[in-house]
Design a protein around this motif. Sequence first.
Motif, PDB file in Angstrom:
ATOM      1  N   UNK A 109      48.827  66.743  -7.140  1.00 36.16           N
ATOM      2  CA  UNK A 109      50.267  67.001  -6.149  1.00 36.16           C
ATOM      3  C   UNK A 109      49.533  66.784  -4.755  1.00 36.16           C
ATOM      4  N   UNK A 110      50.571  66.223  -3.941  1.00 36.92           N
ATOM      5  CA  UNK A 110      50.087  65.727  -2.747  1.00 36.92           C
ATOM      6  C   UNK A 110      49.735  66.802  -1.319  1.00 36.92           C
ATOM      7  N   UNK A 111      50.742  67.914  -1.521  1.00 36.21           N
ATOM      8  CA  UNK A 111      50.286  69.093  -0.533  1.00 36.21           C
ATOM      9  C   UNK A 111      50.935  70.207  -1.028  1.00 36.21           C
ATOM     10  N   UNK A 112      50.928  71.308  -0.421  1.00 29.39           N
ATOM     11  CA  UNK A 112      51.323  72.612  -0.710  1.00 29.39           C
ATOM     12  C   UNK A 112      52.905  72.710  -1.130  1.00 29.39           C
ATOM     13  N   UNK A 113      53.874  71.770  -0.367  1.00 31.01           N
ATOM     14  CA  UNK A 113      55.286  71.768  -0.701  1.00 31.01           C
ATOM     15  C   UNK A 113      55.383  71.310  -2.115  1.00 31.01           C
ATOM     16  N   UNK A 114      54.517  70.421  -2.768  1.00 31.87           N
ATOM     17  CA  UNK A 114      54.834  69.904  -3.945  1.00 31.87           C
ATOM     18  C   UNK A 114      54.226  71.112  -5.076  1.00 31.87           C
ATOM     19  N   UNK A 115      53.361  71.956  -4.359  1.00 32.60           N
ATOM     20  CA  UNK A 115      52.871  73.010  -5.370  1.00 32.60           C
ATOM     21  C   UNK A 115      53.829  74.204  -5.459  1.00 32.60           C
ATOM     22  N   UNK A 116      54.742  74.313  -4.479  1.00 30.44           N
ATOM     23  CA  UNK A 116      55.805  75.375  -4.568  1.00 30.44           C
ATOM     24  C   UNK A 116      56.802  74.794  -5.506  1.00 30.44           C
ATOM     25  N   UNK A 117      57.185  73.520  -5.270  1.00 26.75           N
ATOM     26  CA  UNK A 117      58.145  73.049  -6.232  1.00 26.75           C
ATOM     27  C   UNK A 117      57.712  73.090  -7.838  1.00 26.75           C
ATOM     28  N   UNK A 118      56.362  72.675  -7.873  1.00 28.02           N
ATOM     29  CA  UNK A 118      55.583  73.022  -9.374  1.00 28.02           C
ATOM     30  C   UNK A 118      56.015  74.509  -9.637  1.00 28.02           C
ATOM     31  N   UNK A 119      55.924  75.494  -8.777  1.00 25.46           N
ATOM     32  CA  UNK A 119      56.018  76.590  -9.104  1.00 25.46           C
ATOM     33  C   UNK A 119      57.370  77.169  -9.643  1.00 25.46           C
ATOM     34  N   UNK A 120      58.355  76.375  -9.143  1.00 26.35           N
ATOM     35  CA  UNK A 120      60.028  76.699  -9.604  1.00 26.35           C
ATOM     36  C   UNK A 120      60.177  75.956 -10.675  1.00 26.35           C
ATOM     37  N   UNK A 121      59.716  74.526 -10.709  1.00 29.57           N
ATOM     38  CA  UNK A 121      60.159  73.795 -11.834  1.00 29.57           C
ATOM     39  C   UNK A 121      59.661  74.357 -13.291  1.00 29.57           C
ATOM     40  N   UNK A 122      58.284  74.840 -13.094  1.00 29.73           N
ATOM     41  CA  UNK A 122      57.565  75.413 -14.180  1.00 29.73           C
ATOM     42  C   UNK A 122      58.140  76.624 -14.613  1.00 29.73           C
ATOM     43  N   UNK A 123      58.845  77.551 -13.866  1.00 29.11           N
ATOM     44  CA  UNK A 123      59.385  78.834 -14.346  1.00 29.11           C
ATOM     45  C   UNK A 123      58.382  79.767 -13.867  1.00 29.11           C
ATOM     46  N   UNK A 124      57.167  79.469 -13.009  1.00 29.43           N
ATOM     47  CA  UNK A 124      56.096  80.674 -12.603  1.00 29.43           C
ATOM     48  C   UNK A 124      56.754  81.595 -11.649  1.00 29.43           C
ATOM     49  N   UNK A 125      57.999  81.039 -10.965  1.00 32.82           N
ATOM     50  CA  UNK A 125      58.689  82.092 -10.052  1.00 32.82           C
ATOM     51  C   UNK A 125      60.116  81.676 -10.523  1.00 32.82           C
ATOM     52  N   UNK A 126      60.827  82.733 -10.498  1.00 35.57           N
ATOM     53  CA  UNK A 126      62.351  82.641 -10.922  1.00 35.57           C
ATOM     54  C   UNK A 126      63.140  83.291  -9.875  1.00 35.57           C
ATOM     55  N   UNK A 127      64.426  83.246  -9.718  1.00 31.86           N
ATOM     56  CA  UNK A 127      65.315  84.016  -8.861  1.00 31.86           C
ATOM     57  C   UNK A 127      65.669  85.309  -9.446  1.00 31.86           C
TER      58      UNK A 127
END
Length: 223
Positions: free
Chosen positions: A201-219
């Motif tokens: 990943x390039x930076x923390x923004x991409x890490x946050x998107x990874x968390x959402x895309x992977x399902x680690x965090x959900x609404x």
Amino acid sequence: MKVIRVLLVDDQPMIRTGFRLILEAEPDITVVGEASDGTEAVELTGALCPDVVLMDIRMPRTDGVEATRRIVETGSASRIVILTTFDLDAHVVDALRAGASGFLVKDGPADSLVGAIRTVAGGDAVLSPRVTHRLLGRFAHLGAPAEAPVPARLDALTGRELDVLRALSRGLSNAEIALELGVGETTVKTHIAHILEKYGLRDRVQAVILAYDSGLVVPRTGR
């Protein structure tokens, strides 16, 4: 003193002129070029190798999302900050997914523009807690993030790295994460570096998107 090289990309000449005046008043920033659409932005990024590309998201011919994707796919070291008129522009999420290092609202104060350029050039990302909550909450079909079971895709992360990633997804700063987890800020930075390295990943923004895309965090359901 290292001078930060910036490429301005916007289809409105007056906007580019205004940004140029703001940025070139700073001793450590210089504007190396201007582009009026995404196609030209890709070409000039390859030719000029700017440190930061200030990219409008809505442009004719090739928009900022597609231009960001093309620049990132070339392996360019240039980092991209997206410019938008609305802080909940749905296209911003697409640009972040494509590899942008954050975004700014066009009507923000001049010092936020200068600060963002320096932050991104230094290797960090521009994404405030307010934006993380609102924008990524919208991306995840609204609602604040709630913890979910650890998905198999993230099994390369340690327990502490997962804690840090969850905190990142809430928009916490390094100092806030350190306080919450009871560790030093340097330790938090190390964990973030490991997360980025493990998943390319390039930076923390991409890490946050990874968390959402992977399902680690959900609404959470409901308001």
